[in-house]
Design a protein around this motif. Structure first.
Motif, PDB file in Angstrom:
ATOM      1  N   VAL A 176       0.896  -0.748   0.019  1.00 27.09           N
ATOM      2  CA  VAL A 176      -0.031  -0.416  -0.647  1.00 27.09           C
ATOM      3  C   VAL A 176       1.270   1.479  -0.165  1.00 27.09           C
ATOM      4  CG1 VAL A 176      -1.988   1.354   0.855  1.00 27.09           C
ATOM      5  CG2 VAL A 176      -1.883  -1.520   1.255  1.00 27.09           C
ATOM      6  N   ASP A 177       2.022   1.267   0.645  1.00 25.77           N
ATOM      7  CA  ASP A 177       2.343   2.181   0.805  1.00 25.77           C
ATOM      8  C   ASP A 177       3.709   2.354  -0.381  1.00 25.77           C
ATOM      9  OD1 ASP A 177       2.060   3.061   3.408  1.00 25.77           O
ATOM     10  OD2 ASP A 177       3.364   1.891   4.020  1.00 25.77           O
ATOM     11  N   ARG A 180       1.189   4.782  -2.410  1.00 23.08           N
ATOM     12  CA  ARG A 180       0.701   5.883  -2.639  1.00 23.08           C
ATOM     13  C   ARG A 180       2.758   6.643  -2.925  1.00 23.08           C
ATOM     14  NH1 ARG A 180      -0.343   4.430   3.488  1.00 23.08           N
ATOM     15  NH2 ARG A 180      -3.026   4.127   3.314  1.00 23.08           N
ATOM     16  N   HIS A 202      -4.826   1.116  -2.990  1.00 24.01           N
ATOM     17  CA  HIS A 202      -4.882   1.460  -1.484  1.00 24.01           C
ATOM     18  C   HIS A 202      -6.355   1.811  -1.546  1.00 24.01           C
ATOM     19  CE1 HIS A 202      -5.057   4.844  -4.770  1.00 24.01           C
ATOM     20  NE2 HIS A 202      -5.568   5.854  -4.208  1.00 24.01           N
ATOM     21  N   TRP A 265      -2.794  -2.876   6.373  1.00 21.19           N
ATOM     22  CA  TRP A 265      -1.540  -2.008   6.336  1.00 21.19           C
ATOM     23  C   TRP A 265      -2.170  -1.171   6.963  1.00 21.19           C
ATOM     24  CZ3 TRP A 265      -3.506  -5.485   2.385  1.00 21.19           C
ATOM     25  CH2 TRP A 265      -2.433  -6.448   1.596  1.00 21.19           C
TER      26      TRP A 265
END
Length: 317
Positions: A176-177, A180, A202, A265
């Motif tokens: 997820v990070d 981004r 995300h 997450w």
């Protein structure tokens, strides 16, 4: 030399707390070479990402990333040719290259991995993802194996497997990070099967499907961790201890992702200091048992595991 050693120790302590704890278990000379190699890897990664010791991501254009990559390639080439460098990370690399005869090929294979990030490569198939894992982590296993005195190709493959397992774990933890900041290391074929648009990873509505894919990565990493355990039997016991400790700590991260379901997450999966100490202690028993068995790694096939053709340790004459 003392200044370079101190710089490298500082880099690993701030750049990777987990690996820093495991590296403490190496004998002094091995630890010095391992931390110096890590310092160079960390520096190159930071330059491409515009970070400092893995933190504070900058927004860089594609042109800027490519220019930075070219500078890294040039400086690495100078080191391989025996020239000195005013950049501490490259000075440390020079020491490791001279002492252990690390081949130019492996240094540049790592830079090829950073090039995939710099050029914002897309990963369509699982093979593409594993190819990336080799170039940013598996090849580090090759170089670490040479530092530890490994000379047979089969054990080198097991060291590569550990690096790949680490990277698969990182991808599952950071998916997820990563998205981004515009990166996705999951195979696009997997996303299509789950009807997850790449640019929507995300979004909360896809968390259940995304967690299922992360679990597939964790299960895949388990196969590579198992292969790496077999390779430990060929290492000096202090090296086996350090490797076993790192393996158990990183494996815990993947297991956390797997057990956290769709909330995986909501916060970054980490291993507590107490748990790290326990895993390092446990790693000692794993290492002793592995070294005592001295299993012939060639008798246990690596069936189904990704393999970079032509990987071998080039022994310095």
């Amino acid at each position: 030399m003392q200044d370079l050693a101190a710089y490298s120790e500082m880099t690993i302590k701030q750049g990777s707390k987990s690996f820093a704890k495991a590296a403490m278990l190496f004998d002094r000379k091995t630890r010095q070479s391992v931390t110096m190699l890590y310092a160079w890897c960390r520096y190159c990664d930071d330059v491409i990402d515009g970070q400092t010791l893995g933190h504070g991501l900058q927004t860089l254009s594609l042109v800027q990333k490519v220019e930075r990559l070219q500078l890294l390639q040039q400086e690495t080439g100078r080191i391989v040719e025996g020239q000195s460098s005013d950049i501490p990370a490259f000075a440390a690399l020079g020491h490791v290259v001279r002492k252990h005869g690390i081949a130019k090929r492996y240094l540049f294979e790592l830079l090829e991995g950073f090039a995939l990030d710099a050029t914002e490569a897309r990963f369509v198939t699982l093979n593409d993802t594993l190819h990336y894992c080799y170039h940013v982590a598996g090849v580090v296993g090759v170089m670490m194996a040479q530092i530890m005195g490994v000379k047979d190709q089969e054990t080198v493959h097991r060291a590569t497997d550990l690096g790949i397992a680490f990277q698969l774990t990182n991808i599952a933890r950071d998916v997820v990070d990563d998205m981004r900041v515009g990166r996705c290391y999951l195979p696009q074929e997997w996303l299509l099967e789950r009807n997850i648009p790449r640019d929507e990873i995300h979004l909360l509505q896809h968390r259940a499907g995304l967690h299922a894919l992360a679990c597939e990565l964790v299960e895949l990493a388990e196969q590579y961790y198992a292969s790496a355990r077999i390779g430990m039997s060929q290492l000096p016991w202090r090296c086996a201890w350090a490797v076993a400790g790192a393996l158990l700590i990183y494996r815990d991260i993947g297991l956390q992702v797997r057990s956290a379901d769709a909330s995986a997450w909501d916060r970054r999966s980490e291993v507590s200091s107490r748990q790290k100490i326990w895993r390092l202690c446990q790693g000692g028993f794993v290492a002793v048992n592995a070294v005592r068995r001295k299993a012939r790694v060639g008798l246990v096939p690596r069936a189904g595991l990704w393999t970079k053709t032509g990987v071998q340790v080039l022994v310095k004459k």
